[in-house]
Write a protein that holds these residues in place. Structure first.
Motif, PDB file in Angstrom:
ATOM      1  N   ASN A   2       0.841  -1.194   0.000  1.00 12.06           N
ATOM      2  CA  ASN A   2       0.000   0.000   0.000  1.00 12.06           C
ATOM      3  C   ASN A   2       0.876   1.244   0.000  1.00 12.06           C
ATOM      4  OD1 ASN A   2      -1.547  -2.250   0.846  1.00 12.06           O
ATOM      5  ND2 ASN A   2      -3.118  -0.889   1.620  1.00 12.06           N
ATOM      6  N   HIS A  26      -4.916   7.131   0.244  1.00 14.60           N
ATOM      7  CA  HIS A  26      -4.401   5.789   0.523  1.00 14.60           C
ATOM      8  C   HIS A  26      -4.649   4.906  -0.690  1.00 14.60           C
ATOM      9  CE1 HIS A  26      -5.100   1.726   2.671  1.00 14.60           C
ATOM     10  NE2 HIS A  26      -3.831   1.846   2.373  1.00 14.60           N
ATOM     11  N   TYR A  27      -3.584   4.331  -1.215  1.00 16.58           N
ATOM     12  CA  TYR A  27      -3.681   3.486  -2.398  1.00 16.58           C
ATOM     13  C   TYR A  27      -3.449   2.033  -2.030  1.00 16.58           C
ATOM     14  CZ  TYR A  27      -3.408   7.801  -5.044  1.00 16.58           C
ATOM     15  OH  TYR A  27      -3.659   9.046  -5.552  1.00 16.58           O
ATOM     16  N   GLU A  28      -4.355   1.212  -2.466  1.00 16.05           N
ATOM     17  CA  GLU A  28      -4.180  -0.218  -2.308  1.00 16.05           C
ATOM     18  C   GLU A  28      -3.226  -0.716  -3.388  1.00 16.05           C
ATOM     19  OE1 GLU A  28      -7.980  -1.996  -2.335  1.00 16.05           O
ATOM     20  OE2 GLU A  28      -8.708  -0.912  -0.578  1.00 16.05           O
TER      21      GLU A  28
END
Length: 1475
Positions: free
Chosen positions: A141, A753-755
Motif C-alpha cells: 500500500n 491511501h492506495y491499495e
C-alpha cells in the motif's frame, strides 16, 4: 505604556535566560507526562468532582494558561492580546530534541522494544495466527499527500503570495503549498524537515525561497511550477531562519537567523555562496526586505531598524534615525513606496516613513491601527496595512484612509449550512499577518490559521466576492509564560461518510469534508479540547478536555446532549463502543470512566489499575471488552460494563477488536524503533480492511507498516509533511484516506491511501478488443476510403452528372461474340463475363420492361441491435416505446404490439432524410421524445429527430466532426447538444441543436473517449475513456481532470451516472464503481463486476451492469448492495450488458451480443424483447423451401433460424467457428453451413444437431447450394473451385469444378439439376456439367436452360442491375422472385434495388435504404411474400413485398440515381470503436 494597557507587568528574561530556554529539548509525550503527573488524582477524591463546567473553567484558570482575561478589569482586550502576541514572538526559539536513529529490520518479536516494557507479558497473538513471511517487509500500500488544512500565520508574515500562474503559494507545517483556486487542488513541496517560518518570492513570480526552523535550518529555493529544488542553502544559520528577501534582480537572497546575534547573510543563491554576512542585533529581528529601488536591505525588529549595504564583501548596516518624530520602537513590518521610501509598522499601530536612500525618518502616521501593524503592501494606488485589530486599511501614499476591510465582519459573515460561523472567532478580531495583492485579488493571512481571498474590483466587491482558501486550528499565547503552546490532539473519522473532526487547544471542534476538501463547520467549546470521537451511527460527537470533563453534542445541530466532569486532568481519549451503548473516557488521572449513553450518560463504572496516564483505548467488536495503554506501556484489558480488570490477558487473544489505536500490543510490536526512548510513536491506526497500520511519530514522519506487524522491527514506508510531533492518525471509513494531525504545527494532512492494485492497471482482453482493435480497423478502413476521381458527363434535366474516371477509361472485352445477348451499352461488356452472355431464343422484349416493377417492398422488421462497439444507446421514449439503432436505422419498438417504426434514409431522395452510414451513438432528450444520433464517416452527421415524426429529421448537424461521432448528450434543459468525435484529438463540440450553431469546441483527449454525459442536476459534462475521466465546464468548454490516481493517470472508464448534484459515478474496466464529489474521487465499490459496462443512476438507487451479465442495485451512495440479478437466456452463454435505461419501474437492458431485455425493478423478473446477431458480418442467408422461416450465419459463430411472421428467433446454436454461407435442403430437413476455415457442417433443421462434417478446403466456403432434386450439394470456396457432394453417399465428394481465377461467390442450379452456373468476385461466369463437374466450353449452348434460381450478379437476365457508372464490383448480391417478375439487388453501400425481370440496361429500379454497409445476401421467401436482406452491419432486414407504388419516392431517372449514388464510396462501412 503597560500600565495604560492594563497589563500585568512581567520582567523580561535576559538573553542568557532565553538561550537556556532555547536549549531545552522536550517531546510531546514528555510534556504530557509532566502535565499528567501534575494533575494526578486518587480515585477516593473522584467523588468530590461535580458534573458541569464550573470546575473545568477553574481548572484552566488554576493552570495559569490560556487566561484570556488578562487585563485587570477582566474584560477582553484586543490590544492586550496583541502585546502578548508580540512578546511571544520575541521569545520564540523553536526548541527541538534529538530523535533516536532508525533501527534495522528485526524479524523476531522477542527483539522488539515492547518486549522489554510493562506490556511484554501481554503480547499474545491469536490462537491460529502465524507470523506472515513478509510481515517484516514494507507494505505494498502507499500514501500520497492529497490536501493540507492549515496555514502558518501566528508567527509569520508575507508568507502568502500569488505566483506567475495566479496560483497561491503559502506554507503550513513543513509543506510549501501551491494552491490552484480553479480546481481546488494543492501541490506540495516537501523538502523541508521542520516548520517553514518564512517565504520570499522571486521577481519572476515563479521561484520562491522558504526558510525553516531546526538546529541546522535550511533555506530552499524552488520552483512553484515544478516543485523542484533549485538551491539548498544551509550551514550558516542556527535554530531557525525567520526572514527572507530577494533583491530586484532575483540574483541575491537576504536571510535572517534566530541565533543569539540574529545574523544576516546575503547569498548568491544560484551558486550557493554567502557573499556577505553580519551580526544583526542581540534583539529579535522580525522582518527584512530588499529595497527594489536602491538595493539596500532593511531589517526591523525589537527596537531595531537598520539599512544595510554590501561593501567590499562586508555587510554594513546603519541604524535608522527617528529625530524628533519618535523614539526607537518595536517594528514588525517593512515595505517600500513607489518613490523609494520605506514604510515600517510598529507594535502600537504607528507607521513610519523613511527617506529614499537615507536613514532618516521623514513621516510618522499615528493610529493607523489599534495594535501592531504586522504587514504592509504598497501598490501604485494604495498603501495597504494589516494589523492586530483585524483591519485591513487601504490608504493613499500619505496614509489617508480610503476604505477598510474588517476581518471581524468577514469572520462572522461566513457561515455553515446551520447559520453558524465556520471561521475561528473568539471575540477578538482576527489578527492580519500577511497581505499580497495581484491584480484585483487580495490574499490575506491571519494569525488564526486562515487564508482568505478578496475581490477588489470595486471598493465594496470584497463584501460579496470572498472565499476561504484554507483553514486550520489557531495558536494561542500562554498568559503565564507569554509563549505559544497551543496544540492539536483530537481526531476522529466519521463511521460512514468521508468526513472527520479535529479538536484543539484553540477551544474549537472542526469538521471537514474529505471530498470537498473544506472545513464545513466549527464549534466553539468551553475549554481546550484534547480528544474527540464519533458515535457509531455518526449522530453524536464526544469531546474530551484538557482540564478534565467531556461534552457530547449532536453532529448536525451542535445541540448539547451531555456534559460531565469527573476528572481534573487531560482527557486523552474518548471512544464509543461499537454498539453505541457505552462511552469510554480515558484521563491522565490514570482512570477510565465508562458512561451509559442510554441513561443520560450516567457513569456506569471506573476502570482502575493503571499506574500512569491512560493514552489509548480500543473496544472489541462485540462491545464486551476494552483494551487500554498508558504512558508507561501498560496494556490492560477490561470487561464491560463491570470495568473489571482481566488479569489473565491471554484469555482475550482471540477477541476481534473494532479498532486498533493502542501503540502497545501484539500486532504493533514492529512499529517501535529498537532503541526508542518511549516517546517516538505517538499514535497508530489500523486500516479498516486490516492490511496496514499507520503510525505518527515525534519526529514528524508518518509511517506505514504491514498489519499485523508482529516482528521485532518492521520495514515501512515513510511520508513527510508535518514538522514534528504528529499527534494522531485515522483512516477514513472506506480506507480511501488517512488523516494525520500535527501537534505544534496544528496542520491536518489528508493522505490518499492506495491499495496495491490501484496503480496503472492492465486492460482486460474484452475491453482492449472493444476499445483498441476496432479503432485500428476503422483507421485502416478510413484510409481506404479515398476520394474517387469523377468526370462530368453532362446534365439531365438541369442536374450535372458525374461518373468515375475509371469507368470512362474502361474498354470492352475483345471476346464478345457477334450473336451475344448483351444490351447495347451494357456494363457487362467491360467485364470478364462478356463472352458468356447470351439471350434465350424467341425472347420478345416488353415495351415497359425498363419501368419499375409492379412489386415494391416496405420495411417491416429488423433483427439486430448495435452494441458490440457502442454503449448507452438504448432508451425508452416518454410513452414507453424502446428506441435503439441498428445499421443506419433508428428503430422505435412498440413492446405491446411487437412492431417497429423506423427513421431511415431514402437513397432516391434529393435531400438527406436519415443516416447513410452506421449509427454509432444515440442520446435521449430530457422530454423523452426527441433523440439525437451520430454516425461514422468522413463528414459524419449528427441528426436530431422526434420519435413522433420519423419521416423527417428535426435538425441535421455536420461539418465539425470528421471521423465518427462516438457519444453524444443533451444538456439538462435540452437546449444544447454535445458530442465527441473519434479523430486523433477526440474533439468535443457543443451545439445549439435547434439552429445548428456550434457554440463551443475543444480537443478532448489524445486517448480514446468512449462516453460523454451531461449532469441532469447541474451544467457540467463528464467524459470517460482510456485512462481518461474529465469534468467540463460548458460555457466555454473547459476541462478539469478527475483527481483519480497517484500517478496522475486513471484506469479506463467506460460509463457515467449522476445520482445527485455534485455527484458522479463512473464505471471502470476493472469492474469498480467510483463515486466523485465534484471532481474528487470519493467512495468506491471495488471490483463489483468483471468490467463495469453500464450505469443508471436515480436519486435513491444506482444500477450497475457488467460484462459477466449481472445487474446490481445499490443505494445511491454505494454504501449498500440491495440486489443482484444475473441475466441468463438459453441461447446466450453470457449477457454482457452495454446499455440500460430506466422508466418508472421498468428497466431495458441491451447486451453486447445483440439481445434486448426488459426487467421489472420491483419483482426483478425479466424477459427477452428481441435479439440479433452478436457482432461482425452476417454472410450467409437462406430461406426455408416451404415455410416462412429463414436461416442466417455469420462472424459471431452462430446459426440462427428466425420465424418471419412472428418476427422472433426460433432456434439458435453455436458453431464453434465463423460461418460464411448456409443452405436449406429442398425438403427442409437439413441445413448445410460453410465455414470460414474451409469446412462444411450439415445440421438437422429442427434441432440443429450435427449430422455430417466435411473439410476439403482451407479457405472460406463462400457459397453452397443443394440441387433442386436434393441429391447433390455444390460448395464454392475462396480457393477458386467448386466441390460436388453426393448426399446419398454420406456427403462424399464426387466431383470438383476448377477453372475460375477468383473466389467463387454465387452458384445456381438448373431446374433439372444437370447443370451448374457459377460467378466469381472478378465477375467471371462459368457453366458446369453435374455431377462430374466438367466445364461447359460453349456457353451459347446453354442459352435456353431453365435456371432454378438466379443469384449471380452477372448474366443475361440481370445485366441492368450494374449501373452505367459502376465497374461492377459494388453490386454484391441479387435474387429473383419465384414468379420471375422481379429481381432484387444489394450493393456495397447498403442500397436495395428492385427491378423488373429480366433486367435490361437502363431499367429503372425502386430504391430502398436501411443497411449501412454492404448487403451480403438477399432472398425472397418461397411464396415471394417477403424479401430478406443481411449485411456487414450485423442487421437482418425483413421487407414485406407489396404491389403498387413504393412506400418511398421513386427515382426520376436512372442516371440521376446512379449519379447521386456514385459519389458515395463503394467500401464496407467499418467497425467503429465505440466501447
Amino acid at each position: 505604556m503597560l500600565a495604560k494597557l492594563g497589563l500585568r507587568k512581567q520582567k523580561a528574561p535576559s538573553n542568557d535566560a532565553l538561550s537556556d530556554a532555547n536549549g531545552r529539548q522536550r517531546g510531546g509525550q514528555r510534556r504530557e507526562r509532566r502535565e499528567g503527573d501534575a494533575g494526578r488524582r486518587s480515585e477516593k477524591d473522584d467523588s468530590h468532582y461535580s458534573d458541569g463546567y464550573d470546575d473545568d473553567d477553574r481548572a484552566d484558570s488554576a493552570d495559569g494558561e490560556y487566561d484570556d482575561r488578562i487585563n485587570i478589569n477582566g474584560a477582553s482586550s484586543s490590544a492586550t492580546f496583541d502585546v502578548d502576541d508580540v512578546e511571544a514572538l520575541r521569545r520564540e526559539r523553536y526548541g527541538r530534541r534529538n530523535h533516536p536513529a532508525e533501527s534495522g529490520v528485526a524479524k523476531s518479536a522477542r527483539e522488539s522494544f515492547l518486549a522489554r516494557k510493562a506490556c511484554g507479558d501481554d503480547l499474545h497473538a491469536p490462537t491460529s495466527h502465524a507470523t506472515a513471511f513478509n510481515a517484516h517487509m514494507a507494505p505494498d500500500n502507499d500514501l500520497e499527500l492529497d490536501f493540507a488544512y492549515g496555514y502558518r500565520g501566528h508567527d509569520a508574515r508575507n508568507n502568502g503570495i500569488y505566483n506567475a500562474d495566479g496560483r497561491i503559494v503559502y506554507a503550513s507545517a513543513a509543506c510549501g503549498i501551491v494552491y490552484d483556486g480553479d480546481e481546488h487542488t494543492q501541490e506540495f513541496f516537501t523538502f523541508h524537515g521542520d516548520d517553514i517560518l518564512c517565504l520570499a518570492v522571486h521577481p519572476d513570480l515563479d521561484i520562491v525561497a522558504t526558510g525553516q526552523a531546526g538546529r541546522d535550518p535550511v533555506v530552499c529555493v524552488w520552483s512553484t511550477r515544478t516543485r523542484e529544488v533549485l538551491a539548498e542553502l544551509r550551514g550558516f544559520h542556527q535554530r531557525a531562519v525567520t526572514s527572507l528577501s530577494f533583491d530586484a534582480t532575483g540574483k541575491f537572497l537576504a536571510t535572517v537567523g534566530l541565533d543569539d546575534e540574529h545574523s544576516i547573510a546575503v547569498y548568491d543563491w544560484e551558486n550557493k555562496k554567502v557573499l556577505a554576512n553580519s551580526k544583526g542585533d542581540t534583539k529579535r529581528i522580525f522582518d527584512c526586505a530588499y529595497n527594489p529601488h536602491d538595493g539596500r536591505i532593511v531589517t526591523v525588529g525589537e527596537r531595531h531598524i537598520k539599512f544595510w549595504i554590501v561593501e567590499n564583501g562586508y555587510l554594513v548596516g546603519k541604524n535608522g534615525v527617528y529625530g524628533r518624530l519618535g523614539k526607537p520602537s518595536t517594528l514588525l513590518s517593512v515595505a517600500f513606496g513607489e518613490d523609494g521610501s520605506t514604510f515600517t509598522g510598529t507594535q502600537h499601530g504607528t507607521v513610519y516613513q523613511w527617506a529614499d536612500g537615507g536613514e532618516e525618518c521623514i513621516q510618522k502616521f499615528d493610529f493607523v491601527h489599534q495594535g501592531p501593524v504586522y504587514d504592509i503592501f504598497v501598490t501604485e494606488d494604495y498603501v495597504i496595512t494589516g494589523g492586530g485589530d483585524g483591519k485591513i486599511n487601504f490608504c493613499t501614499q500619505y496614509m489617508e484612509k480610503v476604505f477598510t476591510i474588517s476581518m471581524s465582519q468577514v469572520a462572522e459573515s461566513i457561515i455553515d449550512e446551520h447559520g453558524k460561523p465556520v471561521c475561528y472567532y473568539d471575540g477578538r478580531a482576527p489578527c492580519v499577518r500577511s497581505l499580497h495583492l495581484s491584480g484585483v485579488q487580495l490574499l490575506v493571512g491571519t494569525a488564526t490559521g486562515e487564508l482568505y481571498e478578496f475581490d477588489l474590483s470595486t471598493e465594496d466587491a470584497w463584501k460579496r466576492n470572498r472565499r476561504i482558501i484554507t483553514q486550520g486550528h489557531a495558536n494561542a499565547v500562554n498568559s503565564a509564560t507569554l509563549s505559544y503552546s497551543a496544540e492539536l490532539w483530537g481526531l476522529d473519522c466519521h463511521p460512514s461518510k468521508a468526513k472527520f473532526i479535529t479538536a484543539g487547544d484553540d477551544k474549537t471542534v472542526r469538521a471537514y469534508d474529505m471530498y470537498l476538501r473544506r472545513q464545513v463547520s466549527a464549534r466553539s467549546v468551553a475549554s481546550r479540547a484534547r480528544s474527540c470521537s464519533y458515535s457509531p451511527d455518526g449522530k453524536y460527537i464526544a469531546v474530551g478536555f484538557y482540564g478534565g470533563g467531556f461534552l457530547v453534542y449532536e453532529e448536525k445541530t451542535g445541540a448539547e446532549v451531555a456534559a460531565k466532569k469527573h476528572r481534573r486532568s487531560i482527557i486523552s481519549d474518548v471512544k464509543f463502543s461499537p454498539d453505541g451503548r457505552w462511552l469510554a473516557v480515558a484521563s491522565h488521572d490514570f482512570f477510565i470512566d465508562v458512561y451509559d449513553t442510554t441513561c443520560d450518560f450516567k457513569r456506569a463504572g471506573v476502570c482502575k489499575g493503571h499506574s500512569a496516564p491512560v493514552t489509548h483505548l480500543d473496544w472489541s467488536e462485540d462491545s464486551k471488552y476494552l483494551q487500554s495503554n498508558s504512558q508507561d506501556f501498560e496494556l490492560f484489558f477490561w470487561e464491560m460494563p463491570t470495568c473489571e480488570l482481566i488479569e489473565f490477558s491471554a484469555a482475550l487473544k482471540d477477541v476481534q477488536w473494532a479498532t486498533w489505536t493502542c501503540v502497545a500490543g501484539w500486532p504493533v510490536t514492529g512499529v517501535w524503533p529498537k532503541h526508542s526512548d518511549g516517546t517516538d510513536v505517538l499514535s497508530c491506526a489500523r486500516s479498516r480492511d486490516g492490511r496496514v497500520v499507520a503510525t505518527t511519530n515525534e519526529d514528524g514522519i508518518v509511517r506505514l507498516f504491514r498489519y499485523p506487524n508482529d516482528v521485532g522491527r518492521g520495514d515501512h514506508k515513510t511520508y513527510v509533511g508535518h514538522s514534528f510531533h504528529v499527534t494522531k492518525c485515522c483512516f477514513s471509513f472506506n480506507d480511501e484516506f488517512l488523516i494525520t494531525i500535527g501537534g505544534e504545527d496544528r496542520t491536518t494532512l489528508q493522505w490518499r491511501h492506495y491499495e496495491p492494485d490501484e496503480g496503472d492497471e492492465e486492460m482486460t482482453s474484452d475491453v482492449e478488443e472493444e476499445v483498441f482493435t476496432s479503432v485500428e480497423n476503422y483507421t485502416e478502413s478510413s484510409a481506404a476510403i479515398v476520394a474517387t476521381p469523377m468526370v462530368f458527363i453532362g446534365h439531365v434535366r438541369g442536374i450535372p452528372q458525374y461518373v468515375p474516371a475509371s469507368v470512362l477509361d474502361a474498354t470492352p472485352s475483345r471476346d464478345i461474340p457477334s450473336h451475344s445477348g448483351l444490351d447495347p451499352g451494357s456494363r457487362l461488356a467491360f467485364l470478364p463475363c462478356a463472352s458468356s452472355v447470351f439471350a434465350p431464343d424467341n425472347y420478345e422484349r416488353d415495351a415497359d420492361i425498363l419501368n419499375p416493377p409492379m412489386e415494391s417492398v416496405t420495411l417491416e422488421a429488423t433483427y439486430g441491435f448495435r452494441a458490440y462497439d457502442s454503449r448507452n444507446n438504448l432508451f425508452y421514449t416518454a410513452l414507453g416505446d424502446v428506441v435503439y439503432p441498428t445499421a443506419s436505422l433508428n428503430v422505435v419498438y412498440n413492446r405491446q404490439t411487437h412492431t417497429q417504426n423506423f427513421m431511415a434514409t431514402n437513397p432516391a431522395a434529393e435531400h438527406i432524410q436519415g443516416h447513410t452510414a452506421d449509427i454509432t451513438c444515440l442520446t435521449r432528450h430530457p422530454n423523452g421524445m426527441i433523440f439525437a444520433s451520430g454516425e461514422v464517416g468522413r463528414n459524419p452527421k449528427l441528426i436530431v429527430w422526434s420519435a413522433n415524426m420519423l419521416a423527417k429529421p428535426v435538425t441535421i448537424i455536420r461539418g465539425y466532426f470528421k471521423t465518427a461521432i462516438v457519444s453524444a448528450t443533451f444538456s439538462r434543459d435540452g437546449s444544447k447538444l454535445c458530442a465527441v468525435d473519434c479523430d486523433i484529438d477526440h474533439k468535443i463540440g457543443l451545439y445549439d441543436w435547434k439552429t445548428g450553431e456550434l457554440i463551443s469546441r475543444c480537443s478532448g483527449s489524445p486517448e480514446k473517449i468512449v462516453s460523454i454525459a451531461w449532469s441532469p442536476f447541474q451544467d457540467y459534462i463528464v467524459t470517460a475513456g482510456v485512462k481518461h475521466c474529465v469534468f467540463w465546464a460548458t460555457n466555454p468548454l473547459k476541462g478539469r481532470k478527475a483527481v483519480f490516481s497517484k500517478h496522475g493517470t486513471i484506469q479506463t472508464a467506460l460509463c457515467i451516472g449522476f445520482p445527485a448534484a455534485d455527484t458522479t459515478i463512473v464505471g471502470t474496466q476493472d469492474g469498480s464503481l467510483y463515486l466523485f464529489r465534484g471532481y474528487q474521487l470519493g467512495t468506491n465499490a471495488r471490483r463489483v463486476h468483471t468490467v463495469t459496462q453500464s450505469i443508471v443512476a436515480t436519486r435513491d438507487t444506482l444500477i450497475s451492469a457488467g460484462s459477466e451479465g449481472i445487474v446490481k442495485f445499490w443505494t445511491a451512495d454505494l454504501s449498500m448492495l440491495i440486489r443482484s440479478v444475473t441475466i441468463e437466456h438459453p441461447y446466450v452463454p453470457k449477457a454482457c450488458i452495454k446499455s440500460m435505461h430506466l422508466l418508472g419501474k421498468m428497466l431495458v437492458l441491451g447486451a453486447r451480443s445483440g439481445e434486448v431485455y426488459e426487467m421489472n425493478t420491483t419483482s426483478y423478473s425479466y424477459n427477452l424483447l428481441f435479439q440479433g446477431h452478436a457482432y461482425g458480418t452476417i454472410w450467409g442467408l437462406d430461406v426455408h423451401p416451404s415455410d416462412h422461416q429463414i436461416c442466417t450465419v455469420g462472424d459471431d459463430s452462430t446459426i440462427r433460424i428466425w420465424d418471419v411472421p412472428s418476427r422472433r428467433l426460433f432456434v439458435s446454436r453455436a458453431l464453434g467457428a465463423q460461418a460464411r454461407s448456409v443452405a436449406y435442403h429442398p425438403d427442409g430437413t437439413h441445413i448445410s453451413v460453410g465455414l470460414s476455415g474451409g469446412g462444411i457442417v450439415i445440421l438437422s433443421s429442427d434441432s440443429l444437431d450435427t449430422v455430417h462434417l466435411r473439410k476439403d478446403r482451407e479457405q472460406p466456403i463462400g457459397v453452397l447450394k443443394y440441387s433442386p432434386n436434393g441429391q447433390y450439394l455444390a460448395v464454392g470456396s475462396d480457393e477458386h473451385s467448386i466441390d460436388i457432394y453426393d448426399i446419398s453417399k454420406q456427403y462424399s465428394r464426387i466431383g470438383v469444378s476448377k477453372g475460375h481465377s477468383a473466389k467463387v461467390t454465387h452458384i445456381d442450379w438448373s431446374s433439372d439439376s444437370a447443370l451448374l452456373q457459377s460467378s466469381t468476385s472478378n465477375r467471371e461466369i462459368m457453366f458446369w456439367e453435374m455431377p462430374n463437374g466438367a466445364q461447359v466450353k460453349f456457353p451459347h449452348d446453354l442459352r435456353n436452360v431453365d435456371w432454378h434460381t438466379w443469384t449471380s450478379v452477372v448474366g443475361w437476365p440481370v445485366q441492368g442491375i450494374i449501373p452505367q457508372t459502376s465497374t461492377g464490383e459494388d453490386i454484391t448480391c441479387c435474387d429473383r422472385t419465384h414468379t420471375r417478375t422481379a429481381v432484387a439487388s444489394g450493393d456495397a453501400r447498403g442500397v436495395l434495388r428492385l427491378y423488373q425481370y429480366p433486367c435490361h440496361r437502363g431499367a429503372v429500379p425502386r430504391c430502398f435504404g436501411a443497411h449501412s454497409g454492404p448487403i451480403t445476401q438477399c432472398k425472397f421467401l418461397f411464396d415471394d411474400s417477403y424479401l430478406i436482406t443481411v449485411g456487414a452491419d450485423m442487421t437482418i432486414c425483413q421487407w414485406r413485398v407489396v404491389l403498387g407504388a413504393s412506400s418511398v419516392p421513386q427515382l426520376g431517372a436512372p442516371v440521376d440515381a446512379f449519379g447521386a449514388l456514385a459519389v458515395r464510396p463503394a467500401h464496407p462501412s467499418p467497425s467503429i470503436p465505440l466501447s
